[in-house]
Design a protein around this motif. Structure first.
Motif, PDB file in Angstrom:
ATOM      1  N   ALA A  12      38.663  57.413  43.116  1.00 20.73           N
ATOM      2  CA  ALA A  12      38.463  55.961  43.065  1.00 20.73           C
ATOM      3  C   ALA A  12      38.371  55.495  41.617  1.00 20.73           C
ATOM      4  O   ALA A  12      38.256  56.296  40.681  1.00 20.73           O
ATOM      5  CB  ALA A  12      37.201  55.561  43.823  1.00 20.73           C
ATOM      6  N   LEU A  13      38.412  54.183  41.455  1.00 17.38           N
ATOM      7  CA  LEU A  13      38.157  53.559  40.156  1.00 17.38           C
ATOM      8  C   LEU A  13      36.862  52.786  40.290  1.00 17.38           C
ATOM      9  O   LEU A  13      36.684  51.993  41.221  1.00 17.38           O
ATOM     10  CB  LEU A  13      39.304  52.623  39.774  1.00 17.38           C
ATOM     11  CG  LEU A  13      39.289  52.112  38.329  1.00 17.38           C
ATOM     12  CD1 LEU A  13      39.506  53.252  37.343  1.00 17.38           C
ATOM     13  CD2 LEU A  13      40.343  51.028  38.121  1.00 17.38           C
ATOM     14  N   PHE A  14      35.929  53.014  39.365  1.00 20.21           N
ATOM     15  CA  PHE A  14      34.650  52.324  39.385  1.00 20.21           C
ATOM     16  C   PHE A  14      34.147  52.187  37.953  1.00 20.21           C
ATOM     17  O   PHE A  14      34.680  52.813  37.026  1.00 20.21           O
ATOM     18  CB  PHE A  14      33.630  53.037  40.279  1.00 20.21           C
ATOM     19  CG  PHE A  14      33.478  54.518  40.015  1.00 20.21           C
ATOM     20  CD1 PHE A  14      32.437  55.003  39.240  1.00 20.21           C
ATOM     21  CD2 PHE A  14      34.371  55.419  40.562  1.00 20.21           C
ATOM     22  CE1 PHE A  14      32.290  56.362  39.013  1.00 20.21           C
ATOM     23  CE2 PHE A  14      34.230  56.792  40.340  1.00 20.21           C
ATOM     24  CZ  PHE A  14      33.196  57.260  39.569  1.00 20.21           C
ATOM     25  N   LYS A  15      33.127  51.356  37.743  1.00 21.17           N
ATOM     26  CA  LYS A  15      32.723  50.948  36.397  1.00 21.17           C
ATOM     27  C   LYS A  15      32.372  52.127  35.489  1.00 21.17           C
ATOM     28  O   LYS A  15      32.851  52.209  34.355  1.00 21.17           O
ATOM     29  CB  LYS A  15      31.538  49.983  36.478  1.00 21.17           C
ATOM     30  CG  LYS A  15      31.896  48.608  36.989  1.00 21.17           C
ATOM     31  CD  LYS A  15      30.669  47.747  37.229  1.00 21.17           C
ATOM     32  CE  LYS A  15      29.949  47.405  35.940  1.00 21.17           C
ATOM     33  NZ  LYS A  15      28.820  46.454  36.198  1.00 21.17           N
ATOM     34  N   ALA A  16      31.537  53.029  35.968  1.00 21.16           N
ATOM     35  CA  ALA A  16      31.115  54.147  35.118  1.00 21.16           C
ATOM     36  C   ALA A  16      32.298  55.015  34.727  1.00 21.16           C
ATOM     37  O   ALA A  16      32.366  55.529  33.607  1.00 21.16           O
ATOM     38  CB  ALA A  16      30.062  54.986  35.836  1.00 21.16           C
ATOM     39  N   ALA A  17      33.237  55.188  35.647  1.00 16.49           N
ATOM     40  CA  ALA A  17      34.432  55.968  35.348  1.00 16.49           C
ATOM     41  C   ALA A  17      35.289  55.263  34.306  1.00 16.49           C
ATOM     42  O   ALA A  17      35.836  55.903  33.399  1.00 16.49           O
ATOM     43  CB  ALA A  17      35.241  56.193  36.625  1.00 16.49           C
ATOM     44  N   GLN A  18      35.418  53.949  34.422  1.00 20.15           N
ATOM     45  CA  GLN A  18      36.195  53.190  33.441  1.00 20.15           C
ATOM     46  C   GLN A  18      35.565  53.277  32.056  1.00 20.15           C
ATOM     47  O   GLN A  18      36.270  53.351  31.044  1.00 20.15           O
ATOM     48  CB  GLN A  18      36.304  51.730  33.883  1.00 20.15           C
ATOM     49  CG  GLN A  18      37.180  51.532  35.113  1.00 20.15           C
ATOM     50  CD  GLN A  18      37.163  50.093  35.607  1.00 20.15           C
ATOM     51  OE1 GLN A  18      36.191  49.647  36.211  1.00 20.15           O
ATOM     52  NE2 GLN A  18      38.234  49.363  35.332  1.00 20.15           N
ATOM     53  N   GLU A  19      34.237  53.277  32.016  1.00 20.76           N
ATOM     54  CA  GLU A  19      33.553  53.397  30.725  1.00 20.76           C
ATOM     55  C   GLU A  19      33.773  54.762  30.094  1.00 20.76           C
ATOM     56  O   GLU A  19      33.672  54.922  28.879  1.00 20.76           O
ATOM     57  CB  GLU A  19      32.063  53.117  30.923  1.00 20.76           C
ATOM     58  CG  GLU A  19      31.781  51.655  31.236  1.00 20.76           C
ATOM     59  CD  GLU A  19      30.405  51.412  31.826  1.00 20.76           C
ATOM     60  OE1 GLU A  19      29.684  52.412  32.074  1.00 20.76           O
ATOM     61  OE2 GLU A  19      30.053  50.243  32.056  1.00 20.76           O
ATOM     62  N   ASN A  20      34.115  55.765  30.928  1.00 16.52           N
ATOM     63  CA  ASN A  20      34.414  57.106  30.433  1.00 16.52           C
ATOM     64  C   ASN A  20      35.912  57.366  30.346  1.00 16.52           C
ATOM     65  O   ASN A  20      36.321  58.522  30.164  1.00 16.52           O
ATOM     66  CB  ASN A  20      33.783  58.159  31.347  1.00 16.52           C
ATOM     67  CG  ASN A  20      32.270  58.191  31.243  1.00 16.52           C
ATOM     68  OD1 ASN A  20      31.714  57.970  30.179  1.00 16.52           O
ATOM     69  ND2 ASN A  20      31.601  58.439  32.354  1.00 16.52           N
ATOM     70  N   SER A  21      36.730  56.334  30.477  1.00 15.52           N
ATOM     71  CA  SER A  21      38.173  56.523  30.343  1.00 15.52           C
ATOM     72  C   SER A  21      38.499  56.976  28.928  1.00 15.52           C
ATOM     73  O   SER A  21      37.797  56.621  27.972  1.00 15.52           O
ATOM     74  CB  SER A  21      38.922  55.219  30.650  1.00 15.52           C
ATOM     75  OG  SER A  21      38.656  54.238  29.649  1.00 15.52           O
ATOM     76  N   PHE A  22      39.551  57.769  28.780  1.00 12.16           N
ATOM     77  CA  PHE A  22      39.862  58.249  27.429  1.00 12.16           C
ATOM     78  C   PHE A  22      40.198  57.106  26.473  1.00 12.16           C
ATOM     79  O   PHE A  22      39.856  57.181  25.282  1.00 12.16           O
ATOM     80  CB  PHE A  22      40.975  59.318  27.463  1.00 12.16           C
ATOM     81  CG  PHE A  22      42.378  58.796  27.566  1.00 12.16           C
ATOM     82  CD1 PHE A  22      43.055  58.311  26.460  1.00 12.16           C
ATOM     83  CD2 PHE A  22      43.041  58.797  28.797  1.00 12.16           C
ATOM     84  CE1 PHE A  22      44.357  57.827  26.552  1.00 12.16           C
ATOM     85  CE2 PHE A  22      44.335  58.336  28.900  1.00 12.16           C
ATOM     86  CZ  PHE A  22      45.002  57.840  27.782  1.00 12.16           C
ATOM     87  N   PRO A  23      40.858  55.997  26.908  1.00 12.32           N
ATOM     88  CA  PRO A  23      41.076  54.904  25.959  1.00 12.32           C
ATOM     89  C   PRO A  23      39.768  54.274  25.474  1.00 12.32           C
ATOM     90  O   PRO A  23      39.656  53.893  24.300  1.00 12.32           O
ATOM     91  CB  PRO A  23      41.913  53.901  26.767  1.00 12.32           C
ATOM     92  CG  PRO A  23      42.606  54.717  27.799  1.00 12.32           C
ATOM     93  CD  PRO A  23      41.584  55.732  28.177  1.00 12.32           C
ATOM     94  N   ASN A  24      38.781  54.145  26.367  1.00  8.73           N
ATOM     95  CA  ASN A  24      37.511  53.570  25.936  1.00  8.73           C
ATOM     96  C   ASN A  24      36.790  54.489  24.965  1.00  8.73           C
ATOM     97  O   ASN A  24      36.131  54.039  24.022  1.00  8.73           O
ATOM     98  CB  ASN A  24      36.630  53.283  27.158  1.00  8.73           C
ATOM     99  CG  ASN A  24      35.542  52.263  26.857  1.00  8.73           C
ATOM    100  OD1 ASN A  24      35.798  51.238  26.234  1.00  8.73           O
ATOM    101  ND2 ASN A  24      34.330  52.542  27.292  1.00  8.73           N
TER     102      ASN A  24
END
Length: 495
Positions: free
Chosen positions: A63-75
């Motif tokens: 899934a895609l969720f906020k905490a995962a997005q904050e740990n995305s390699f671009p971030n």
């Protein structure tokens, strides 16, 4: 091997009291080396834009969720770029840490997975991100679109087909590449483009429900993406496509997952005796009629003969690449194209919950994978695997040629990194592998990375930048992401 679950540490504070004695000790300072300043040479990191698919988005645990997005390699990269006047990095954040979409009060895309102690399971929660609702913000830097194939990123109107792009697109008819270009990037990453071009075919076992993108289509799309992102002389990093069949989605279920005792094996063999005899008769007739050599017939009979024994056994599958006997002689049309799996076949991860179940609950002999052959969707055969690898290699030939011919583009070889990780790859104090749940690199869905995996990916990109552009992220103080700052599992209580 390290255990990658969260481990709580209990810290006890003990006080000593005395009226006469001073028990305090001078603190021992940790020896620190000299600080090394970050030097990015002539790189302009003020406007970083990331374009790609699910890895770029930060998709993890199904899934895609906020905490995962904050740990995305671009971030993660953007946090390092901020040390060199990198600007704001905006992402189309989901509404929660549940993942998935809701519409009309019902989940239309499921929530994330978590580890329940026995295996991955879906979070029992209703998503709060509404399907079709726009993400907060007016402009974005992360154009990671889960599910996107190469040609989707250059397709006008993709926002109406993909809800993740729909949340951030400038209009219903926008192209991903045009919206990314509109941000006027000074630096970019173009990563995992091509992965979804083979992934759908592979995860569906090559059953025809999703097809491999022809290399010629990929070439045109990838070149358009690179041309668009480098329009203003921006520099960037592009990545090769990893061999997705090395991921645990394809390697976790062994080809011989069926345990049988001697008596059961004998009974199953008796049930297949008629089929085995029919195969021998059919190929004997083809040899006698001059339509096949004896050697070819013997090889096919050996491949198609079903045989079980005490111990671990291969499953029975339908393989459409076997000789269609009915097409040669209608008298043999009733003989199906069956065989047992070999070590060259890959059973997809969902098959682990299907093999051994009953096709007919009232018939104990209707065991899926034993008495009832597995359909094409459950297995990637050696022939289908070869098609995936051939396409991946063609895509990577294009990607490497573009990187080698352009001084403004660095290359990170994700394929080589995944191959290394299959045997264990070092990240700070951890050895990460591609094992499901315990390996630390790949998340619970068996395909996408963990937060720590994305941190490693970010570091590999920074290494590639140093090698190409002369920056010093790998040696500068705090120039790289630290493994301990990023998780490998998320708690089910995180909502």
């Amino acid at each position: 091997m390290k255990n990658y679950k969260y481990i709580g540490l209990l810290l006890l504070s003990i006080g000593f009291a005395s009226c006469d004695v001073d028990n305090t000790l001078d603190p021992i300072e940790e020896a620190m080396g000299p600080e090394i300043a970050l030097d990015v040479k002539d790189l302009n990191l003020s406007k970083y834009v990331a374009v790609g698919a699910s890895f770029t988005a930060g998709y993890t645990d199904g899934a895609l969720f906020k905490a995962a997005q904050e740990n995305s390699f671009p971030n993660i990269l953007a946090s390092k770029f901020s040390m060199a006047d990198g600007g704001e990095f905006n992402q189309p954040l989901m509404s929660d840490n549940i993942g998935g979409f809701v519409a009309g009060g019902n989940a239309v895309q499921p929530p994330r997975l978590y580890f329940n102690g026995a295996g991955p399971t879906r979070l029992n929660a209703l998503p709060t991100t509404t399907l079709g609702a726009r993400a907060a913000g007016t402009s974005f830097n992360n154009y990671g679109i889960p599910g996107a194939k190469s040609f989707h990123l250059t397709f006008a109107g993709y926002a109406t087909l993909n809800p993740y792009f729909g949340r951030m697109a400038s209009s219903a008819t926008a192209k991903v590449i045009d919206d990314a270009k509109a941000q006027q990037p000074t630096f970019f990453t173009l990563s995992e483009v091509g992965g979804n071009d083979v992934l759908g075919f592979a995860t569906s076992g090559g059953d025809g429900s999703d097809m491999i993108t022809p290399p010629s289509v990929f070439d045109n799309s990838f070149n358009e993406l690179v041309i668009g992102l480098t329009t203003n002389n921006a520099k960037g990093v592009i990545a090769t496509v990893p061999n997705i069949t090395l991921l645990p989605y394809f390697t976790s279920v062994p080809y011989n997952p069926v345990p049988l005792d001697a008596a059961t094996a004998t009974a199953v063999n008796a049930a297949y005796a008629q089929y085995n005899g029919g195969i021998q008769q059919a190929f004997g007739a083809l040899v006698a009629g001059g339509k096949m050599t004896q050697a070819a017939a013997d090889a096919e009979v050996a491949k198609r003969t079903i045989s079980f024994s005490a111990g671990q056994n291969a499953v029975v599958i339908v393989d459409e690449d076997l000789t269609d006997l009915g097409a040669i002689n209608p008298a043999f049309a009733a003989l199906p194209q069956l065989r047992q799996t070999t070590a060259e076949d890959l059973l997809v991860l969902p098959s682990s919950a299907f093999i051994g179940t009953l096709a007919d609950p009232s018939n104990p002999a209707s065991v899926n994978g034993v008495g009832v052959p597995l359909a094409d969707k459950w297995v990637l055969t050696a022939t289908e695997l070869a098609a995936v690898i051939t396409a991946t290699e063609a895509y990577n030939t294009t990607i490497k040629a573009i990187a080698n011919s352009n001084n403004n583009i660095a290359l990170v070889d994700l394929n080589a990194i995944l191959i290394e990780a299959s045997g264990g790859i070092r990240f700070d104090n951890y050895t990460m592998t591609t094992s499901l749940v315990t390996g630390g690199l790949v998340s619970l869905d068996g395909i996408h990375l963990t937060g720590r995996g994305y941190a490693l990916m970010a570091n590999k990109i920074l290494e590639a930048m140093d090698a190409k552009f002369g920056s010093n992220f790998t040696t500068a103080t705090n120039g790289l992401a630290k493994a301990d700052d990023y998780p490998t599992n998320f708690s089910p209580t995180l909502r």
